[in-house]
Design a protein around this motif. Structure first.
Motif, PDB file in Angstrom:
ATOM      1  N   SER A  48      59.233  -6.804  28.629  1.00 57.84           N
ATOM      2  CA  SER A  48      59.928  -5.577  28.219  1.00 57.84           C
ATOM      3  C   SER A  48      61.353  -5.498  28.765  1.00 57.84           C
ATOM      4  O   SER A  48      61.630  -5.917  29.880  1.00 57.84           O
ATOM      5  CB  SER A  48      59.154  -4.358  28.712  1.00 57.84           C
ATOM      6  OG  SER A  48      59.873  -3.184  28.393  1.00 57.84           O
ATOM      7  N   VAL A  68      69.256   4.685  22.163  1.00 60.78           N
ATOM      8  CA  VAL A  68      70.370   4.176  21.358  1.00 60.78           C
ATOM      9  C   VAL A  68      71.427   5.277  21.189  1.00 60.78           C
ATOM     10  O   VAL A  68      71.113   6.460  21.323  1.00 60.78           O
ATOM     11  CB  VAL A  68      69.811   3.734  19.977  1.00 60.78           C
ATOM     12  CG1 VAL A  68      69.330   4.907  19.154  1.00 60.78           C
ATOM     13  CG2 VAL A  68      70.814   2.916  19.198  1.00 60.78           C
ATOM     14  N   ASP A  91      60.402   2.032  14.214  1.00 55.41           N
ATOM     15  CA  ASP A  91      61.159   1.673  15.419  1.00 55.41           C
ATOM     16  C   ASP A  91      60.204   0.986  16.394  1.00 55.41           C
ATOM     17  O   ASP A  91      59.284   1.618  16.924  1.00 55.41           O
ATOM     18  CB  ASP A  91      61.761   2.939  16.050  1.00 55.41           C
ATOM     19  CG  ASP A  91      62.625   2.618  17.272  1.00 55.41           C
ATOM     20  OD1 ASP A  91      63.006   1.440  17.434  1.00 55.41           O
ATOM     21  OD2 ASP A  91      62.922   3.547  18.048  1.00 55.41           O
ATOM     22  N   GLY A  93      59.402  -0.185  19.830  1.00 52.07           N
ATOM     23  CA  GLY A  93      59.918   0.153  21.159  1.00 52.07           C
ATOM     24  C   GLY A  93      60.732   1.421  21.024  1.00 52.07           C
ATOM     25  O   GLY A  93      61.947   1.436  21.148  1.00 52.07           O
ATOM     26  N   GLU A 149      55.490   2.503  20.685  1.00 56.04           N
ATOM     27  CA  GLU A 149      55.948   2.459  22.081  1.00 56.04           C
ATOM     28  C   GLU A 149      54.755   2.131  22.985  1.00 56.04           C
ATOM     29  O   GLU A 149      53.713   2.770  22.864  1.00 56.04           O
ATOM     30  CB  GLU A 149      56.568   3.823  22.444  1.00 56.04           C
ATOM     31  CG  GLU A 149      56.908   4.016  23.890  1.00 56.04           C
ATOM     32  CD  GLU A 149      57.836   2.952  24.486  1.00 56.04           C
ATOM     33  OE1 GLU A 149      58.932   2.732  23.954  1.00 56.04           O
ATOM     34  OE2 GLU A 149      57.430   2.335  25.485  1.00 56.04           O
ATOM     35  N   PHE A 150      54.947   1.162  23.902  1.00 51.21           N
ATOM     36  CA  PHE A 150      53.807   0.760  24.738  1.00 51.21           C
ATOM     37  C   PHE A 150      53.675   1.564  26.033  1.00 51.21           C
ATOM     38  O   PHE A 150      52.702   1.403  26.758  1.00 51.21           O
ATOM     39  CB  PHE A 150      53.811  -0.751  24.974  1.00 51.21           C
ATOM     40  CG  PHE A 150      54.695  -1.268  26.093  1.00 51.21           C
ATOM     41  CD1 PHE A 150      55.809  -0.575  26.523  1.00 51.21           C
ATOM     42  CD2 PHE A 150      54.401  -2.482  26.697  1.00 51.21           C
ATOM     43  CE1 PHE A 150      56.610  -1.071  27.545  1.00 51.21           C
ATOM     44  CE2 PHE A 150      55.180  -2.990  27.722  1.00 51.21           C
ATOM     45  CZ  PHE A 150      56.294  -2.277  28.145  1.00 51.21           C
ATOM     46  N   ASP A 192      51.160  -1.870  21.639  1.00 53.55           N
ATOM     47  CA  ASP A 192      52.026  -3.020  21.878  1.00 53.55           C
ATOM     48  C   ASP A 192      52.566  -3.464  20.518  1.00 53.55           C
ATOM     49  O   ASP A 192      51.780  -3.741  19.592  1.00 53.55           O
ATOM     50  CB  ASP A 192      51.190  -4.126  22.531  1.00 53.55           C
ATOM     51  CG  ASP A 192      51.983  -5.400  22.765  1.00 53.55           C
ATOM     52  OD1 ASP A 192      53.182  -5.454  22.386  1.00 53.55           O
ATOM     53  OD2 ASP A 192      51.403  -6.345  23.335  1.00 53.55           O
ATOM     54  N   ALA A 193      53.877  -3.537  20.387  1.00 48.46           N
ATOM     55  CA  ALA A 193      54.488  -3.894  19.104  1.00 48.46           C
ATOM     56  C   ALA A 193      53.976  -5.238  18.590  1.00 48.46           C
ATOM     57  O   ALA A 193      53.930  -5.464  17.378  1.00 48.46           O
ATOM     58  CB  ALA A 193      56.005  -3.928  19.246  1.00 48.46           C
TER      59      ALA A 193
HETATM   60  C1  LIG Z   1      65.992  -0.111  24.703  1.00 45.04           C
HETATM   61  S1  LIG Z   1      64.602   0.967  24.605  1.00 45.04           S
HETATM   62  C2  LIG Z   1      64.854   1.553  22.954  1.00 45.04           C
HETATM   63  C3  LIG Z   1      64.443   2.989  22.731  1.00 45.04           C
HETATM   64  C4  LIG Z   1      64.596   3.482  21.296  1.00 45.04           C
HETATM   65  N1  LIG Z   1      64.331   2.490  20.299  1.00 45.04           N
HETATM   66  C5  LIG Z   1      65.980   4.023  21.055  1.00 45.04           C
HETATM   67  O1  LIG Z   1      66.707   3.313  20.360  1.00 45.04           O
HETATM   68  O2  LIG Z   1      66.302   5.110  21.528  1.00 45.04           O
HETATM   69  C6  LIG Z   1      63.279  -0.236  24.397  1.00 45.04           C
HETATM   70  C7  LIG Z   1      61.874   0.364  24.411  1.00 45.04           C
HETATM   71  O3  LIG Z   1      60.928  -0.644  24.061  1.00 45.04           O
HETATM   72  C8  LIG Z   1      59.699  -0.373  24.726  1.00 45.04           C
HETATM   73  N2  LIG Z   1      58.890  -1.588  24.712  1.00 45.04           N
HETATM   74  C9  LIG Z   1      59.076  -2.716  25.426  1.00 45.04           C
HETATM   75  N3  LIG Z   1      58.137  -3.632  25.141  1.00 45.04           N
HETATM   76  C10 LIG Z   1      57.322  -3.082  24.202  1.00 45.04           C
HETATM   77  C11 LIG Z   1      56.187  -3.548  23.490  1.00 45.04           C
HETATM   78  N4  LIG Z   1      55.668  -4.767  23.681  1.00 45.04           N
HETATM   79  N5  LIG Z   1      55.612  -2.721  22.580  1.00 45.04           N
HETATM   80  C12 LIG Z   1      56.121  -1.475  22.361  1.00 45.04           C
HETATM   81  N6  LIG Z   1      57.175  -0.982  23.029  1.00 45.04           N
HETATM   82  C13 LIG Z   1      57.796  -1.769  23.924  1.00 45.04           C
HETATM   83  C14 LIG Z   1      60.176   0.081  26.109  1.00 45.04           C
HETATM   84  O4  LIG Z   1      59.191   0.844  26.767  1.00 45.04           O
HETATM   85  C15 LIG Z   1      61.421   0.909  25.757  1.00 45.04           C
HETATM   86  O5  LIG Z   1      61.088   2.262  25.614  1.00 45.04           O
END
Ligand SMILES: C[S@@+](CC[C@H](N)C(=O)[O-])C[C@H]1O[C@@H](n2cnc3c(N)ncnc32)[C@H](O)[C@@H]1O
Length: 234
Positions: free
Chosen positions: A77, A83, A107, A109, A132-133, A159-160
């Motif tokens: 992660s 964003v 989206d 994550g 979102e995980f 998990d994505a």
């Molecule tokens: C950079 S943030 C982006 C937040 C959102 N997309 C935005 O643009 O406001 C990345 C997100 O991905 C999530 N994440 C990381 N690995 C993941 C996974 N395997 N499955 C789902 N979510 C994940 C993290 O918890 C984090 O909240």
């Protein structure tokens, strides 16, 4: 070091920095001033967007500090950080120029949901799904969606890598959420959906975009400055 000596050395450092800045060519000075002004305007737009819709998307959480029950995915992660409106707009406007009529915005994550809220407020999608995980972040996104007041946005705690895309044309959005291993697993699980639709991947801060090329995706658009790109399986 005495207080007077400390103040004197701070003054000298400051003078040095000002002198260096003044020695720069005029074009550099103007560019750095305009970048600072643009940064300020962008920050203001984000504040207004969140305030207007009653959202709380703020904060920064390092990847290894994210609370999640998907512990094997945590190693891959990246940090949570929302964003910016300006980055979303630049990439989504390019996606809309393809002429594809998208059914869903996904989206991967999704954190506290900012990308879904921005997409819902400014573009037309039938459904918007955030994956979102981290459960506490999903709870924050759920609080936000109640304030935002839309019934076509939902957040899934998963998990994505194992998320299955809905049928139809998806605009899959990634803001550098995870590393290659998760991205490749997600692609492997969804290749039939990409083959059978006009779905595209909009990738902001596209660190692992070469994975997409290796998996047979074509780059439709890339902006080198913002490191963002669009990809489609053709
Ligand atoms: C950079 S943030 C982006 C937040 C959102 N997309 C935005 O643009 O406001 C990345 C997100 O991905 C999530 N994440 C990381 N690995 C993941 C996974 N395997 N499955 C789902 N979510 C994940 C993290 O918890 C984090 O909240």
């Amino acid at each position: 070091m005495s207080m007077a000596h400390h103040t004197e050395s701070t003054r000298i450092q400051l003078q040095g920095r000002i002198a260096t800045w003044l020695r720069r060519p005029l074009a550099h000075k103007l560019r750095s001033l305009s970048n600072k002004a643009a940064g300020g305007v962008s920050w203001m737009e984000d504040q207004l967007f969140e305030k207007w819709h009653g959202l709380d998307c703020g904060g920064f959480i390092d990847g290894h500090e994210l609370e999640t029950s998907y512990s094997s995915a945590r190693a891959h992660s990246r940090a949570y950080q929302a964003v910016t409106c300006v980055a979303m707009r630049a990439l989504l406007n390019e996606a809309m120029k393809t002429g594809i009529v998208f059914d869903h915005f996904i989206d991967l994550g999704s954190g506290k949901g900012k990308a879904c809220f921005y997409a819902a407020a400014n573009y037309r999608f039938r459904r918007l799904v955030g994956v979102e995980f981290s459960e506490p972040l999903v709870q924050a996104a759920d609080r936000n969606v109640r304030k935002f007041g839309a019934d076509n946005i939902c957040f899934v705690n998963a998990d994505a890598a194992s998320f299955s895309l809905p049928a139809g044309n998806n605009l899959v959005y990634l803001f550098n959420p995870f590393g290659e291993a998760i991205l490749l697993e997600f692609l492997k699980n969804n290749m039939d959906k990409f083959r059978r639709s006009q779905s595209i991947i909009a990738y902001a801060n596209d660190k692992h975009r070469l994975c997409l090329a290796k998996a047979g995706f074509v780059t439709l658009f890339r902006n080198q400055d913002s490191q963002s790109s669009l990809h489609q399986y053709l």
